[in-house]
Write an enzyme that holds these catalytic residues in place. Structure first.
Site, PDB file in Angstrom:
ATOM      1  N   HIS A  68      12.138 -10.472   3.181  1.00  0.00           N
ATOM      2  CA  HIS A  68      11.245 -10.251   2.045  1.00  0.00           C
ATOM      3  C   HIS A  68      10.836  -8.792   1.886  1.00  0.00           C
ATOM      4  CE1 HIS A  68       7.106  -9.957   3.949  1.00  0.00           C
ATOM      5  NE2 HIS A  68       7.862 -10.269   4.982  1.00  0.00           N
ATOM      6  N   CYS A 107     -13.636  -2.812   5.747  1.00  0.00           N
ATOM      7  CA  CYS A 107     -15.088  -2.722   5.831  1.00  0.00           C
ATOM      8  C   CYS A 107     -15.622  -3.964   6.526  1.00  0.00           C
ATOM      9  CB  CYS A 107     -15.696  -2.609   4.432  1.00  0.00           C
ATOM     10  SG  CYS A 107     -17.487  -2.367   4.432  1.00  0.00           S
TER      11      CYS A 107
END
Length: 372
Positions: free
Chosen positions: A202, A323
């Site tokens: 892929h 984050c």
């Protein structure tokens, strides 16, 4: 979808039309087991053999040295565990790098729980390993060296040929995870000096769920999957001919396109325009020369990469930081490259492909200029 821009080809590629066309007959006409010797099995076996030849042609190896897998992760696991289980009586030491894909690092952690001794070598500011450090790490117990051909985040190409010579000198099997490289840069297993090489479908316009591992003739590995004698006895289970044919066609397409500089020219144009428009506020990560032709990993100084992408929802790209509870954490690769946090937190990886256009690059540049 006309306004959507896909610049995350290193994560996954769309199927090439030629790949879809090659697979269609297997959805309708060819359903037999490739191991069967009757009229339904023989044509499927022929298609499987042709796919193997197409993959081997891209890698410049013999077809019987190509073993189809379910993807790059399985191929990496096969290389690491197959060598360890087969050769642990000779030693249990493996050398790899700190910036490998999790499909290498996590199997290594597992092998450590099985008694393996793993040396993780560092990289320089460009994300490049030192062949000298590899050689220094070798011991009498070393049974495998595994270094990625190119880094999936920053695109840096590793000195595989040099490491291959070292491995050959010490007669140590050498594996490279070439998931991000195959189809983007020329691959010749003899020139690289590798004994094992990973291919992920892929990443080069083939379907997800298909990959391959090159195993040099004479190289002994313990199979991951035991059963009947499929894939020359190296991987049991009836072959997924549908996806193998897709991978084969993708490799043939890649071989035809290797001489083209179109993607590299677009990548260079993108970086030149970023430099012109943002100056010292944008930093290039990775090696300026030894790099994948489609990858541009940049940091916007004192910005947060995800916040930039959130303001460009039509643009698909990846960040180099995450984050967590309000705290920015750099990717392990950027950390190992010692990228300062105020730079690394603004990292975005743009990866281009065969369907990328200059108009799309210009569209992204305009959006960035509006945001920044």
């Amino acid at each position: 979808m006309n306004n959507y821009v896909y610049l995350d080809y290193n994560a996954s590629t769309p199927l090439a039309p030629e790949v879809i066309d090659a697979m269609k007959p297997l959805l309708t006409d060819y359903f037999g087991n490739p191991s069967a010797l009757h009229w339904a099995g023989k044509p499927v076996k022929s298609l499987l053999d042709r796919a193997r030849e197409q993959v081997s042609s891209l890698l410049a190896c013999n077809p019987h040295e190509v073993i189809f897998t379910s993807g790059g992760s399985e191929a990496n696991n096969y290389a690491l565990k197959g060598v360890f289980y087969k050769h642990q009586t000779k030693g249990k030491h493996i050398i790899t790098s700190k910036i490998e894909h999790p499909a290498i690092l996590n199997p290594c952690k597992f092998l450590e729980s099985m008694g393996a001794n793993i040396t993780y070598v560092g990289v320089d500011q460009y994300g490049r390993v030192s062949p000298e450090e590899i050689e220094k790490a070798i011991t009498s117990e070393t049974i495998l060296i595994s270094i990625m051909h190119s880094n999936n985040e920053v695109g840096t190409l590793q000195p595989i040929k040099e490491i291959g010579k070292i491995a050959k000198h010490y007669r140590i099997p050498f594996h490279t995870d070439a998931s991000q490289s195959v189809g983007k840069v020329p691959i010749n297993v003899e020139e690289l000096g590798v004994d094992l090489l990973t291919v992920a479908g892929h990443k080069l316009y083939a379907p997800k769920g298909i990959g391959a591992i090159y195993i040099r003739n004479g190289m002994e590995l313990e199979p991951l999957i035991h059963g009947a004698g499929h894939e020359f006895g190296k991987r049991a289970g009836t072959e997924n001919t549908l996806l193998a044919v897709g991978l084969g066609q993708a490799c043939e397409l890649a071989k035809r396109n290797l001489a083209s500089n179109q993607i590299k020219e677009l990548r260079d144009y993108f970086w030149e325009e970023l430099s012109n428009r943002f100056g010292s506020q944008v930093v290039l990560n990775g090696h300026p020369v030894f790099s994948l032709p489609n990858t541009i990993n940049v940091s916007f100084v004192n910005k947060i990469g995800q916040e930039i992408l959130d303001l460009m929802p039509a643009v698909a790209a990846s960040t180099g930081s995450a984050c967590h509870a309000g705290r920015i954490e750099l990717s392990p690769v950027l950390k190992e490259m010692k990228v300062p946090e105020h730079i690394g937190m603004g990292t975005i990886r743009f990866s281009l492909g065969i369907f990328t256009t200059k108009a799309e690059i210009d569209q992204v540049l305009e959006k960035l200029q509006m945001i920044l």
